[in-house]
Design a protein around this motif. Structure first.
Motif, PDB file in Angstrom:
ATOM      1  N   ASN A 298      22.553 -15.331  -4.249  1.00 48.10           N
ATOM      2  CA  ASN A 298      21.561 -16.326  -3.791  1.00 48.10           C
ATOM      3  C   ASN A 298      20.713 -16.530  -4.606  1.00 48.10           C
ATOM      4  O   ASN A 298      19.422 -17.085  -4.166  1.00 48.10           O
ATOM      5  CB  ASN A 298      21.067 -15.881  -2.517  1.00 48.10           C
ATOM      6  CG  ASN A 298      22.507 -15.403  -1.177  1.00 48.10           C
ATOM      7  OD1 ASN A 298      23.237 -16.163  -1.520  1.00 48.10           O
ATOM      8  ND2 ASN A 298      22.617 -14.295  -1.442  1.00 48.10           N
ATOM      9  N   MET A 357      18.018 -14.370   7.289  1.00 49.93           N
ATOM     10  CA  MET A 357      18.650 -15.576   7.500  1.00 49.93           C
ATOM     11  C   MET A 357      17.512 -16.779   6.860  1.00 49.93           C
ATOM     12  O   MET A 357      17.883 -17.298   6.682  1.00 49.93           O
ATOM     13  CB  MET A 357      19.302 -15.659   8.620  1.00 49.93           C
ATOM     14  CG  MET A 357      20.510 -14.972   8.325  1.00 49.93           C
ATOM     15  SD  MET A 357      21.593 -15.560   7.595  1.00 49.93           S
ATOM     16  CE  MET A 357      22.203 -14.575   6.268  1.00 49.93           C
ATOM     17  N   ALA A 358      15.990 -16.430   7.711  1.00 53.33           N
ATOM     18  CA  ALA A 358      14.962 -16.800   7.114  1.00 53.33           C
ATOM     19  C   ALA A 358      14.817 -17.348   5.937  1.00 53.33           C
ATOM     20  O   ALA A 358      14.302 -18.346   5.529  1.00 53.33           O
ATOM     21  CB  ALA A 358      13.711 -16.737   7.942  1.00 53.33           C
ATOM     22  N   LEU A 360      16.861 -16.594   3.188  1.00 57.81           N
ATOM     23  CA  LEU A 360      17.776 -17.839   2.572  1.00 57.81           C
ATOM     24  C   LEU A 360      17.894 -19.231   2.808  1.00 57.81           C
ATOM     25  O   LEU A 360      16.992 -19.746   1.752  1.00 57.81           O
ATOM     26  CB  LEU A 360      19.491 -17.591   3.044  1.00 57.81           C
ATOM     27  CG  LEU A 360      19.194 -15.833   2.774  1.00 57.81           C
ATOM     28  CD1 LEU A 360      21.210 -15.761   3.341  1.00 57.81           C
ATOM     29  CD2 LEU A 360      19.784 -15.893   1.105  1.00 57.81           C
ATOM     30  N   GLU A 361      16.970 -19.809   4.407  1.00 58.42           N
ATOM     31  CA  GLU A 361      16.859 -20.739   3.947  1.00 58.42           C
ATOM     32  C   GLU A 361      15.465 -21.522   3.140  1.00 58.42           C
ATOM     33  O   GLU A 361      15.220 -22.797   3.051  1.00 58.42           O
ATOM     34  CB  GLU A 361      16.554 -21.094   5.690  1.00 58.42           C
ATOM     35  CG  GLU A 361      17.888 -20.876   6.517  1.00 58.42           C
ATOM     36  CD  GLU A 361      18.084 -22.351   6.497  1.00 58.42           C
ATOM     37  OE1 GLU A 361      18.187 -23.436   6.513  1.00 58.42           O
ATOM     38  OE2 GLU A 361      19.816 -22.079   6.060  1.00 58.42           O
ATOM     39  N   LEU A 362      14.484 -20.133   3.609  1.00 59.63           N
ATOM     40  CA  LEU A 362      12.960 -20.717   2.680  1.00 59.63           C
ATOM     41  C   LEU A 362      13.334 -20.639   1.534  1.00 59.63           C
ATOM     42  O   LEU A 362      12.775 -20.901   0.522  1.00 59.63           O
ATOM     43  CB  LEU A 362      12.355 -19.653   3.208  1.00 59.63           C
ATOM     44  CG  LEU A 362      11.667 -20.034   4.534  1.00 59.63           C
ATOM     45  CD1 LEU A 362      10.706 -18.718   5.331  1.00 59.63           C
ATOM     46  CD2 LEU A 362      11.043 -21.622   4.913  1.00 59.63           C
ATOM     47  N   LYS A 363      14.241 -20.005   0.999  1.00 59.05           N
ATOM     48  CA  LYS A 363      14.637 -19.397  -0.402  1.00 59.05           C
ATOM     49  C   LYS A 363      13.486 -18.778  -1.362  1.00 59.05           C
ATOM     50  O   LYS A 363      13.203 -18.714  -2.611  1.00 59.05           O
ATOM     51  CB  LYS A 363      14.981 -20.985  -1.556  1.00 59.05           C
ATOM     52  CG  LYS A 363      16.313 -21.605  -0.815  1.00 59.05           C
ATOM     53  CD  LYS A 363      16.250 -22.686  -2.149  1.00 59.05           C
ATOM     54  CE  LYS A 363      17.834 -23.778  -1.784  1.00 59.05           C
ATOM     55  NZ  LYS A 363      18.587 -22.980  -1.184  1.00 59.05           N
ATOM     56  N   TYR A 368      13.451 -12.116   0.928  1.00 61.77           N
ATOM     57  CA  TYR A 368      14.034 -11.735   1.255  1.00 61.77           C
ATOM     58  C   TYR A 368      14.504  -9.997   0.735  1.00 61.77           C
ATOM     59  O   TYR A 368      15.312  -9.145   1.689  1.00 61.77           O
ATOM     60  CB  TYR A 368      15.378 -12.146   0.696  1.00 61.77           C
ATOM     61  CG  TYR A 368      16.828 -11.936   0.538  1.00 61.77           C
ATOM     62  CD1 TYR A 368      17.740 -12.598   1.516  1.00 61.77           C
ATOM     63  CD2 TYR A 368      17.728 -11.226  -1.180  1.00 61.77           C
ATOM     64  CE1 TYR A 368      19.115 -12.220   1.119  1.00 61.77           C
ATOM     65  CE2 TYR A 368      18.885 -10.882  -0.519  1.00 61.77           C
ATOM     66  CZ  TYR A 368      19.713 -11.496  -0.137  1.00 61.77           C
ATOM     67  OH  TYR A 368      21.256 -11.226  -0.035  1.00 61.77           O
ATOM     68  N   SER A 451      30.098 -19.827   2.848  1.00 57.18           N
ATOM     69  CA  SER A 451      28.561 -18.993   3.224  1.00 57.18           C
ATOM     70  C   SER A 451      28.778 -18.185   3.939  1.00 57.18           C
ATOM     71  O   SER A 451      29.915 -17.780   4.731  1.00 57.18           O
ATOM     72  CB  SER A 451      27.772 -19.953   3.629  1.00 57.18           C
ATOM     73  OG  SER A 451      26.394 -19.456   4.725  1.00 57.18           O
ATOM     74  N   ALA A 453      26.510 -16.482   6.205  1.00 57.31           N
ATOM     75  CA  ALA A 453      25.745 -16.754   6.998  1.00 57.31           C
ATOM     76  C   ALA A 453      26.170 -15.965   8.515  1.00 57.31           C
ATOM     77  O   ALA A 453      26.331 -15.309   9.501  1.00 57.31           O
ATOM     78  CB  ALA A 453      24.696 -18.195   7.486  1.00 57.31           C
TER      79      ALA A 453
END
Length: 492
Positions: A298, A357-358, A360-363, A368, A451, A453
């Motif tokens: 990731n 999960m948030a 990963l969305e925000l990278k 993380y 994914s 997710a």
């Protein structure tokens, strides 16, 4: 006749501690004079060697979680592109890391019965020596670039023997300590094993980096680094094997209780707690194995930050905080109640997954990592709280049964302890299998949906279900006051 009785009484109160290992024909740790005259030193000696051997078992068990992250660079095509999120490489990595989890879980039940059969000294030495097979095998085959994946799958399965060591070690140590000191001794034994996960995830990346610097940053250099990181455990395994054979003891009166196992298997609470332990220990061991792969897949850009890569992308921190939080879970459960803490843990784990999960969305790697560390802390606390619940549940059930059948309370309490001990073996095995299920869910989600997710959101929902199950069975007033009256006072 009188002299014989006196001699027997004298024997039951005295004990001579010896450094060399032996068969103990007489062992009476609950006798205070026996314990203080040498029993305590003998028990502590065996605990020390047990912790050392179990720590190595966990270290070898989890070794694949780190090794797979470097095998692509070492020239093995089935893991090439892992650092770029290649779905096939990620799937193969999770297959290799989940295989030891499944084998280790399956071995936990037979390993529990091995101590009464073969003795603690012999079986600890055997289980430690078995660790040489997966380590030496990996050191050899990783230097054969054409080795197919199935060979490494077999070696990963053999590493699972390290996971089985937990049950034999815990069963053995439980015989050495008096009832009032078993909890602390087993806690030390468990924590010592769990720390093996963190030390492996810290030491292996350092040694792999060292190996590549000593040679070259090419496939041959990575193969040398992996070899170095694997062979480093061999001297310690040999020391553990020799130490167990020379210094550990076996108790001849340590017998398995088949009747208690049958009763435990027919008790619904064994299966309810097994389900809950899948959520706590299954998550701890499953995420511990998968965490290095998840970070590398990731956040591939971390490879540009040398010191983070050298420290295995900080993956060792998860197992480290999870190991140290386990004793805290037991301690706070003594104060508040194990069921209340377990409900809180599962609720918190669900929130932590949402934060992952948030991230990963925000990278965002810092978010993380922080979310995962919270998740690991909660799994550790949950491991302690669920283990605290087990004896309380069986004690409450025994009190209820004794009251309904006019049974002696002391006899019922003794039966409850035996059943709880048997149930812990079953619960531990099923809980460990949760680590395999977790990693397979990640792998299948990645294959079918491209994914992970969906798997993570499924975990979040499962944790809410587990919190609800805990409340339904162990916190509802109808259960605490009606169906098992004494449970209200048992601090489950």
């Amino acid at each position: 006749m009188t002299a014989t009785v006196a001699a027997t009484g004298q024997q039951s109160e005295s004990f001579s501690h010896q450094k060399r290992g032996r068969w103990l024909e007489h062992w009476e740790p609950d006798n205070a004079k026996f314990w203080e005259s040498g029993g305590k030193l003998t028990a502590r000696k065996n605990l020390a060697f047990s912790v050392f051997a179990e720590n190595l078992g966990f270290s070898v068990w989890v070794i694949w979680g780190t090794v797979v992250t470097s095998m692509g660079a070492a020239g093995f095509d089935f893991l090439a592109g892992l650092g770029k999120g290649n779905p096939t490489a990620v799937s193969n990595a999770l297959l290799l890391t989940s295989t030891p989890t499944l084998v280790g879980a399956a071995l936990r039940i037979p390993y529990t019965f091995a101590i009464p059969k073969f003795g603690g000294r012999a079986f600890t030495a055997f289980s430690a020596a078995m660790l040489l097979v997966p380590t030496l095998g990996l050191a050899y085959f990783v230097n054969q670039p054409g080795t197919p994946m199935w060979v490494f799958m077999l070696l990963a399965a053999l590493a699972g023997f390290g996971g089985g060591n937990f049950s034999s070690s815990m069963a053995n140590i439980s015989f050495f300590f008096p009832e009032g000191k078993k909890g602390a001794a087993l806690g030390i034994n468990a924590a010592g094993g769990n720390l093996g996960v963190a030390q492996t995830q810290l030491v292996l990346p350092l040694l792999i980096t060292l190996g590549t610097h000593l040679t070259a940053k090419d496939p041959a250099g990575y193969r040398f680094g992996i070899t170095l990181s694997v062979l480093v455990w061999v001297p310690f395994i040999l020391i553990a094997t020799f130490g167990a054979l020379r210094y550990m003891d076996s108790i001849s009166t340590a017998k398995s209780d088949g009747k208690s196992y049958k009763l435990a298997l027919t008790n619904r609470h064994t299966w309810v707690m097994s389900f809950l332990y899948i959520g706590t220990f299954g998550s701890f061991i499953g995420f511990s194995f998968a965490f290095p792969t998840l970070i590398k897949a990731n956040f591939p850009d971390l490879a540009k930050i040398g010191w983070i890569t050298t420290l295995g992308n900080l993956a060792f921190l998860g197992a480290l905080v999870g190991s140290f939080s386990r004793p805290f879970g037991g301690w706070v459960s003594d104060k508040v109640g194990g069921a209340k803490i377990t409900v809180f843990v599962f609720g918190g784990m669900s929130v932590a997954v949402a934060a992952i999960m948030a991230a990963l969305e925000l990278k965002s790697f810092p978010l993380y990592l922080a979310a995962f560390l919270v998740l690991f802390v909660l799994t550790g606390i949950g491991n302690g709280s669920t283990y605290r619940m087990i004896p309380s549940i069986f004690s409450a059930e025994a009190k209820k049964y004794a009251a309904e059948h006019d049974m002696d309370l002391t006899e019922a309490a003794a039966s409850a302890k035996r059943q709880a001990g048997a149930a812990i073996g079953v619960i531990g095995a099923i809980g460990a299998s949760g680590g395999y299920l977790l990693q397979q869910a990640l792998r299948l989600s990645n294959i079918n949906f491209g994914s992970m997710a969906p798997a993570f959101w499924t975990y979040a929902a499962a944790f809410i279900v587990m919190a609800s199950v805990t409340w339904f069975f162990y916190l509802r007033s109808s259960f605490a006051i009606g169906r098992v009256p004494s449970l209200a006072y048992a601090k489950v």
